[in-house]
Design a protein around this motif. Structure first.
Motif, PDB file in Angstrom:
ATOM      1  N   THR A 414       0.853  -1.185   0.000  1.00  0.00           N
ATOM      2  CA  THR A 414       0.000   0.000   0.000  1.00  0.00           C
ATOM      3  C   THR A 414       0.891   1.237   0.000  1.00  0.00           C
ATOM      4  OG1 THR A 414      -1.781  -1.133   1.180  1.00  0.00           O
ATOM      5  CG2 THR A 414      -1.789   1.268   1.235  1.00  0.00           C
ATOM      6  N   VAL A 415       0.721   2.080  -1.000  1.00  0.00           N
ATOM      7  CA  VAL A 415       1.551   3.272  -1.160  1.00  0.00           C
ATOM      8  C   VAL A 415       0.806   4.479  -0.592  1.00  0.00           C
ATOM      9  CG1 VAL A 415       2.661   4.807  -2.819  1.00  0.00           C
ATOM     10  CG2 VAL A 415       2.692   2.326  -3.190  1.00  0.00           C
ATOM     11  N   ARG A 416       1.481   5.228   0.269  1.00  0.00           N
ATOM     12  CA  ARG A 416       0.911   6.440   0.867  1.00  0.00           C
ATOM     13  C   ARG A 416       1.915   7.585   0.740  1.00  0.00           C
ATOM     14  NH1 ARG A 416      -2.945   4.027   0.323  1.00  0.00           N
ATOM     15  NH2 ARG A 416      -4.482   3.233   1.821  1.00  0.00           N
ATOM     16  N   LEU A 423       3.805   6.941  -9.602  1.00  0.00           N
ATOM     17  CA  LEU A 423       3.246   5.974  -8.654  1.00  0.00           C
ATOM     18  C   LEU A 423       2.280   6.704  -7.724  1.00  0.00           C
ATOM     19  CD1 LEU A 423       3.335   3.022  -7.669  1.00  0.00           C
ATOM     20  CD2 LEU A 423       5.108   3.711  -6.048  1.00  0.00           C
ATOM     21  N   LYS A 424       0.982   6.563  -8.010  1.00  0.00           N
ATOM     22  CA  LYS A 424      -0.028   7.225  -7.196  1.00  0.00           C
ATOM     23  C   LYS A 424      -0.283   6.426  -5.922  1.00  0.00           C
ATOM     24  CE  LYS A 424      -2.341   9.006 -11.339  1.00  0.00           C
ATOM     25  NZ  LYS A 424      -3.609   9.021 -12.125  1.00  0.00           N
TER      26      LYS A 424
END
Length: 634
Positions: A414-416, A423-424
């Motif tokens: 999970t990217v934050r 890369l959103k």
């Protein structure tokens, strides 16, 4: 207590405040009369009440106090007042009591004393001087507080130096940059005294800024290229009232993250421009390949009796097919290939490549897998994904000439708060391909996705493998990252957005439709005469009557004069495009079937209900599509 206040409604500028303390009411009246035109005057005859006023009125500028008062002498009162106020103090005394004056100087911090009876002009001047000193002291204290707040809380490294380069003020960040144990350890010392020869460049820049007298700004990079940090250094000369440079302010800001973001944006722009170029090249190349492959296919039956000539022509056809495969990679990189995306189990795709990887990597490379059991599905073209993984594994094999390990792994991430424009934030299924090879030097790491860029020898690589992978993940809404260092191998990470849909089964292969049971007239429209001739020759060989025209405008004239059962037209033509022609035909002859042929499928432009055939195409594909369009409806 009495308080005299004179307000001037026309003058909004605040006036200074004076507190007069004397046990004789007549003296207080005289002081109020003397100062009420210039100041706000507070008066009291009791020292205890005076202390209460001082505590309640923080804006008192000057305290005038008699020395001899019942309960508390003036010097004692002013000493108490000094503990709670920064007001200037003047002692009034009617006696030649030098010991009281000395006590007031030492304890009460008075700025002067005036004897009774006073000279009005002398007393006014004494109060005015005291007021100005108090105002300037407060302004200086405010500036010091602001400077201290700036130094302590700024994210930048800040220092003030004299013209000899000695530190006068600096914050903790600057001390840390100098590797000093504390701010105090730097005060009074030069940068060279702290850093030695490493400070030569900085001190030269300081001298240049002082000599020029103008602010200067430079960007300084430090550290190895692969892990370089960047600082924006601003030098501001500070002048005295006479205009001479007396100090130098130095402000250093860490702009490493900004530089990295700018580099990523430049790379994204570069890749977009290269993608546009690649798409144009692929389109033109596909036209050439259509003519070559079609001509070879038409010519092969005519030389069936000549084994040597047949072998040569088959070799040419195979080479052209490899060229067609290269253009597909180019089109994927340039975002112009219509991917057959569906929601897939990425672990299943990787497991299904066992035989393919075994044949492609050879016996000297060991393949290891570590696949997450709860991996999220992703929406991607599984065939293109297999090709991408295969390309990356082959690159790993080529980086291990003595053999080694290629490790495939998957995980959820999970990217934050992403700083990568490609890369959103969101959920991603990540595929990692790691090798134990030679690694990629930092000077070429940023170029590995460029089409036609390769470090392999002549004839050993096309430079399109990684470009194709980049195009695939970009079209699928994800991104690609590479971690590599010389001597410790390379890891490539494919980020594919998580799909919330159920995994779709692979579509069943469609059976070829039966050939049309009747002879039909077909109009072929293409501005390239070689492609047009090949397409028409194919149709003629299938038993259809064909006619050729070089443009959309000529096609409309021919359709108005003659009856046709089908139109086959190129998409990209000067003037009227194939899509414009198709829409015009649909308006005038809505029942006339239409087939668009193109070297690159621009899916965003072509409506879904239009039939499209990609170049280069074998004759069998053209025959199937034409038969399908000519077959009776229902």
């Amino acid at each position: 207590m009495t308080m005299g206040v004179t307000d001037d409604a026309m003058n909004p500028i605040p006036r200074g405040t004076i507190l007069a303390v004397d046990d004789e009411p007549d003296i207080l009246v005289a002081l109020e009369d003397l100062f009420e035109d210039e100041y706000r005057v507070l008066t009291t005859s009791r020292p205890a009440e005076a202390l209460e006023l001082i505590a309640a009125e923080p804006d008192i500028d000057v305290i005038l106090s008699d020395q001899r008062m019942p309960g508390l002498t003036g010097d004692a009162l002013l000493a108490r007042a000094r503990e709670i106020s920064d007001a200037q103090a003047i002692l009034l005394t009617g006696y030649a009591d030098i010991s009281a004056v000395v006590s007031a100087l030492n304890r009460g911090g008075i700025t002067g004393y005036v004897t009774k009876p006073w000279d009005p002009a002398l007393l006014r001047n004494a109060v005015r001087s005291a007021y100005e000193r108090h105002r300037l002291a407060r302004e200086l204290a405010t500036e010091r507080a602001l400077l201290r707040g700036l130094l302590d809380h700024s994210g930048d490294a800040i220092a003030f130096k004299d013209t000899e380069g000695r530190f006068l003020r600096l914050n903790a960040r600057m001390a840390a940059r100098l590797s000093a144990p504390s701010v105090e350890a730097c005060l009074g010392r030069t940068e060279a005294a702290i850093l030695g020869q490493a400070a030569e460049v900085a001190e030269a820049a300081d001298r240049a800024a002082i000599e020029s007298g103008a602010p200067a700004e430079i960007v300084v990079g430090t550290g190895p290229e692969a892990a370089q940090t960047w600082n924006q250094v601003t030098r501001v000369p500070i002048r005295d009232p006479a205009g001479a440079v007396v100090h130098l302010a130095v402000i250093e800001r860490d702009i490493t993250e900004q530089r990295l973001l700018e580099a990523r944006l430049r790379q994204a722009d570069k890749m977009q421009a290269l993608g546009t170029l690649a798409g144009g090249v692929a389109h033109d190349f596909n036209n050439l390949l259509t003519a070559i492959l079609g001509s070879l296919e038409l010519a092969l039956p005519k030389v069936a009796g000549d084994a040597r000539l047949s072998r040569l022509m088959n070799n040419a056809a195979q080479a052209a097919q490899r060229g067609a495969a290269l253009t597909k990679r180019l089109l994927t990189f340039s975002h112009r290939r219509d991917l057959q995306a569906r929601t897939v189990d990425l672990n299943g795709v990787i497991r299904g490549m066992d035989d393919l990887l075994g044949r492609s990597l050879g016996g000297f490379v060991q393949v290891e897998r570590s696949l997450s059991d709860d991996l999220w599905p992703a929406r991607v073209d599984p065939d293109q994904l297999e090709l991408a993984i295969l390309n990356l594994c082959i690159n790993g094999r080529d980086a291990m000439p003595e053999g080694g390990v290629v490790a495939l792994s998957t995980r959820n991430e999970t990217v934050r708060d992403s700083t990568d424009p490609n890369l959103k934030d969101g959920d991603y299924a990540v595929i990692a391909i790691r090798d134990t090879g030679t690694g990629i030097p930092p000077e070429i790491l940023g170029r590995v996705f460029e089409p036609f860029f390769t470090t392999k020898g002549v004839g050993q690589g096309t430079g399109l493998g990684l470009a194709m992978v980049f195009g695939l993940v970009q079209q699928s809404g994800g991104t690609i990252r590479i971690d590599s260092a010389v001597g410790r191998g390379t890891t490539v990470l494919l980020y594919l957005p998580r799909s919330r849909e159920a995994v779709e089964a692979a579509p069943a292969a469609a059976s070829a439709p039966a050939p049309a049971p009747r002879r039909a007239r077909i109009l072929v429209v293409d501005d390239d005469p070689q492609v047009r001739h090949v397409t028409a020759s194919f149709l003629n060989g299938f038993g259809y009557d064909e006619a050729e025209v070089p443009s959309g405008e000529a096609a409309l004239e021919r359709l108005a004069a003659e009856r046709f059962d089908l139109v086959v037209a190129d998409l990209a033509m000067p003037g009227m495009s194939g899509l414009d022609l198709a829409e015009a035909v649909r308006l005038r002859w809505p029942d006339l079937p239409f087939l668009l042929v193109t070297g690159h499928v621009e899916a965003a432009r072509i409506p879904a209900d239009f039939s499209v055939l990609e170049k280069p195409f074998p004759s069998a594909d053209l025959a199937t599509r034409v038969a399908s369009l000519l077959a009776p409806k229902g």
